[in-house]
Design a protein around this motif. Sequence first.
Motif, short mmCIF file in Angstrom:
data_model
loop_
_atom_site.label_atom_id
_atom_site.label_comp_id
_atom_site.label_asym_id
_atom_site.label_seq_id
_atom_site.Cartn_x
_atom_site.Cartn_y
_atom_site.Cartn_z
N ILE A 1 0.86 -1.18 0.00
CA ILE A 1 0.00 0.00 0.00
C ILE A 1 0.90 1.23 0.00
O ILE A 1 1.68 1.44 0.94
CB ILE A 1 -0.92 0.03 1.23
N ILE B 1 -5.92 -3.92 6.33
CA ILE B 1 -5.66 -3.21 5.08
C ILE B 1 -6.69 -2.12 4.84
O ILE B 1 -6.34 -0.98 4.47
CB ILE B 1 -5.63 -4.20 3.90
N ILE C 1 -4.39 -1.46 -3.50
CA ILE C 1 -3.50 -2.47 -2.93
C ILE C 1 -2.88 -3.25 -4.07
O ILE C 1 -3.60 -3.70 -4.98
CB ILE C 1 -4.25 -3.43 -1.99
#
Length: 330
Positions: free
Chosen positions: A7, A97, A109
């Motif tokens: 990320i 996430i 991502i």
Amino acid sequence: MEVTFYIEDNKYKGDITRRQILEVVKPVTQCDHDEDYAYLHVYLDKKMNEKQPFFLGIKGVSARGFNFSYNEERNSYCIKLQLPCSYDDFQVVFDFIKKLCAFLGNNKIITGDGKEYSSEKDGFKGVFSFVNSIASALGKSNGQEHAVNEITYIEYYPFHKQIISSLNEMLETIRKHNKTVEIAGIKRVVAFNEQILQDIINSNDPVKSFSDFFTNIQNLDAFSANQKLYSGKYIATYKLRENEATVLPFKPKLNKDAVFRGKIEDIRHFEVNLIFIDGDINDEKTHHKIGSIKYPEFIEKLPKEKYKFIDANQILIEALSRQEMENLLP
């Protein structure tokens, strides 16, 4: 095997502390140290761009946990999850996430193999892609294989397939080398032999079977005795404390991480130190040695009704009284 997610961080460029990260991603927490660790505050105040990864998870939920670090070359955070892992390991990572992406203002991502996912659902497209990915995994693709590439939502990542593949790979390794394989968990190592792993793979739901088996071992209400090596005495030792359920190996082997001083090749045998406690169990000053016994003799004299195997090599020993431990001594 492992899976990796990146990320990008154009907002902070890694210049945030571990403590700041943990505030954002609760209930995920650090799993490197106990909460009473004297230097925990120093550990948490380290910045992510100092290139010191840390180990995260949700205690009681995660089976293996995951590693989190900052990759300066990619200006990205790296989430690395070892395989095989549990269903809940992936769910914890997905939730982590999504919270991290929201904090960074970046919903993109990238996986280790270059595929792109999003932290936000994309309505019909996401559902359509999810259904097609499941059909493909079951060998029931309708011929529209390109639909799989349209998967955007991170929770539609094919984790089920990844876990199954890693279980089969581990089974091949066991068969090839004719030995047990140990993999680390969030709290303790788990040993697999061919029979245990074959039973998991042949079950109706291998992912659930593995998840339950591995997670249950992590959550045992028992002390895992750590090995210590003392080369001056040429022995490797374990502690067995009175009135405390304990996990010990049935057949111990040398652990390179346990070296206290000297060299591993100096070690001649294993021993168990039997300990009684006259105060706070967490205070080493209250621990007193009743005696020591060589490992093979310990296993031979330990009543079979007092322990059970939890995996291919480790045993869970019931809490023994001081008298029961004294009965084990020569």
